[in-house]
Design a protein around this motif. Sequence first.
Motif, mmCIF file in Angstrom:
data_model
loop_
_atom_site.group_PDB
_atom_site.id
_atom_site.type_symbol
_atom_site.label_atom_id
_atom_site.label_comp_id
_atom_site.label_asym_id
_atom_site.label_seq_id
_atom_site.Cartn_x
_atom_site.Cartn_y
_atom_site.Cartn_z
ATOM 1 N N ALA A 288 55.768 5.982 35.262
ATOM 2 C CA ALA A 288 54.763 5.240 34.501
ATOM 3 C C ALA A 288 54.248 6.058 33.327
ATOM 4 C CB ALA A 288 53.608 4.865 35.432
ATOM 5 N N ASP A 289 54.236 5.442 32.137
ATOM 6 C CA ASP A 289 53.759 6.040 30.887
ATOM 7 C C ASP A 289 54.666 7.141 30.357
ATOM 8 O OD1 ASP A 289 51.433 4.427 30.951
ATOM 9 O OD2 ASP A 289 50.441 5.876 32.269
ATOM 10 N N GLY A 290 55.782 7.408 31.062
ATOM 11 C CA GLY A 290 56.648 8.501 30.640
ATOM 12 C C GLY A 290 57.856 8.061 29.851
ATOM 13 N N GLY A 291 58.474 6.969 30.271
ATOM 14 C CA GLY A 291 59.672 6.485 29.606
ATOM 15 C C GLY A 291 60.949 7.104 30.155
ATOM 16 N N TRP A 292 62.046 6.792 29.501
ATOM 17 C CA TRP A 292 63.381 7.193 29.944
ATOM 18 C C TRP A 292 63.920 8.330 29.097
ATOM 19 C CZ3 TRP A 292 66.110 4.504 33.836
ATOM 20 C CH2 TRP A 292 65.511 3.334 34.288
ATOM 21 N N PHE A 293 64.763 9.149 29.708
ATOM 22 C CA PHE A 293 65.586 10.061 28.930
ATOM 23 C C PHE A 293 66.842 9.307 28.488
ATOM 24 C CE2 PHE A 293 63.258 13.393 31.324
ATOM 25 C CZ PHE A 293 62.783 14.093 30.224
ATOM 26 N N VAL A 294 67.243 9.539 27.259
ATOM 27 C CA VAL A 294 68.422 8.844 26.730
ATOM 28 C C VAL A 294 69.476 9.831 26.229
ATOM 29 C CG1 VAL A 294 67.142 6.757 26.136
ATOM 30 C CG2 VAL A 294 67.328 8.604 24.450
ATOM 31 N N ARG A 295 69.363 11.088 26.648
ATOM 32 C CA ARG A 295 70.370 12.082 26.283
ATOM 33 C C ARG A 295 70.278 13.261 27.250
ATOM 34 N NH1 ARG A 295 68.857 16.213 21.533
ATOM 35 N NH2 ARG A 295 70.276 17.373 22.887
ATOM 36 N N ASP A 296 71.333 14.089 27.239
ATOM 37 C CA ASP A 296 71.351 15.348 27.971
ATOM 38 C C ASP A 296 71.013 16.478 27.005
ATOM 39 O OD1 ASP A 296 72.149 14.041 30.292
ATOM 40 O OD2 ASP A 296 74.288 14.411 29.927
ATOM 41 N N TYR A 297 70.732 17.658 27.581
ATOM 42 C CA TYR A 297 70.423 18.836 26.774
ATOM 43 C C TYR A 297 71.213 20.019 27.310
ATOM 44 C CZ TYR A 297 66.324 16.149 25.222
ATOM 45 O OH TYR A 297 65.491 15.175 24.720
ATOM 46 N N LEU A 298 71.519 20.955 26.424
ATOM 47 C CA LEU A 298 72.236 22.168 26.814
ATOM 48 C C LEU A 298 71.701 23.335 26.007
ATOM 49 C CD1 LEU A 298 74.647 23.631 28.253
ATOM 50 C CD2 LEU A 298 76.017 23.030 26.251
ATOM 51 N N THR A 299 71.399 24.445 26.683
ATOM 52 C CA THR A 299 70.982 25.644 25.973
ATOM 53 C C THR A 299 71.490 26.876 26.709
ATOM 54 O OG1 THR A 299 69.116 26.752 24.885
ATOM 55 C CG2 THR A 299 68.752 25.979 27.121
ATOM 56 N N THR A 300 71.714 27.925 25.964
ATOM 57 C CA THR A 300 72.154 29.198 26.540
ATOM 58 C C THR A 300 71.384 30.329 25.872
ATOM 59 O OG1 THR A 300 73.926 29.412 24.895
ATOM 60 C CG2 THR A 300 74.489 28.344 26.972
ATOM 61 N N PHE A 301 71.166 31.411 26.611
ATOM 62 C CA PHE A 301 70.543 32.593 26.022
ATOM 63 C C PHE A 301 70.946 33.819 26.834
ATOM 64 C CE2 PHE A 301 67.502 30.748 28.982
ATOM 65 C CZ PHE A 301 66.991 31.834 29.690
ATOM 66 N N THR A 302 70.673 34.988 26.270
ATOM 67 C CA THR A 302 71.063 36.259 26.888
ATOM 68 C C THR A 302 69.842 37.162 27.013
ATOM 69 O OG1 THR A 302 73.262 36.089 25.882
ATOM 70 C CG2 THR A 302 72.609 38.257 26.682
#
Length: 397
Positions: free
Chosen positions: A224-238
Amino acid sequence: MSSARPRIRRRTALTAVPAALLAASLTACSGGGAAGSAAQAGGDAKAPETSISVNLTGDAAAPGEPVKVTLAHGKLKTVSVTAGEGGALAGKISADGRTWISERVAAPGTAYTVEAKDADGGSDRATFTTAEAEKVNKLTLAPGKNTTVGIAQPLSIVFDHPVKNKAAVEKGLKVSTSNDTEGSWGWLQDYSGKDRVDWRPKEYWKPGTKVTLKAELNGIDTGADGGWFVRDYLTTFTIGAAQVVKVDLDGHRLALHRDDKQVMDIPMSAGTPGGKKASWRGTAVLMSKEGTINMNSETVGLGDAYDKMVDFSMRLTWSGMYAHAAPWNAPYFGNANRSSGCLGMSDANASALYGQVRVGDPFEITGADAKGTVAEGNGYGAWNVSWTDWQAKSALR
């Protein structure tokens, strides 16, 4: 958007062919004998037509559900579910060969094509499109992609809108490391008031660790009040070198340690004790190196005490505690705390420290001259929570 599951199931033939040809293509091969002769002579023996049904149908199917494909007769051999832009949903065929269920859910506003083949070589095809999301949730990730950070840097995600379905979101957040680092997600409220989830290791990261986050969120309803995700995410770091800045509020000194060896020792003046101007104690994490910035006391609730440009500014909390150059406080370096909450030092020492530290380095602040401990949402204060208590903040425990 309708949340009701469509009740009518629809099947579309892969190609339009004459009925006699379709029957022939779906008839089991025969090696001869009476049964084979009877079939060739126009008898009734023939394989059943390949026919699938899909739980999602039409042009406004409810998103957020796995795709389920059911075969009317026989056993499934392969099933593919592809999206309009080339994406695909992986899935598994059941032990009896009759059903296939996708591992992930159908995303909003997406056209899907289902193609299935059975063990006898028959095939069928169906299409459906999910309803558009009425509201979309987005996120901000830290640290940045392909960066090198200090040993205390958590993975931190701040959401644009409230997240009620925390467990569903957390299931989609997959962290992998080059050395199987133990860690846990923990939900908290960001200093901005937004929902946030951080992944921190049990102990400081080992230098050289490579970290990857795959946020498989497309199609997840945040509630409720948040909505949907419509994509994925990717991140990398060291993870970079093992650096710790140790701050002694009572001794009025700041020391940089690298690989457990002290490499800098700096006299400084911290926040004036006994009120709002006091500094925080506990472990703060260097959030950003901001260089020369304007600092205005009115933005942190301290009236009009100051408004000046400040050099070599290193942010430690969202509430406004920095380490920086403070030449106007020179008489107090090493002997008294007389700042408005920050860790001030000479221009030369601030420049030297600024050049050595890295975003993600911990500042371990001790001493009685403090106004409290850095809160977990005020910057990256997760290190001030015990490991057991931090694990309890996961939505999956």
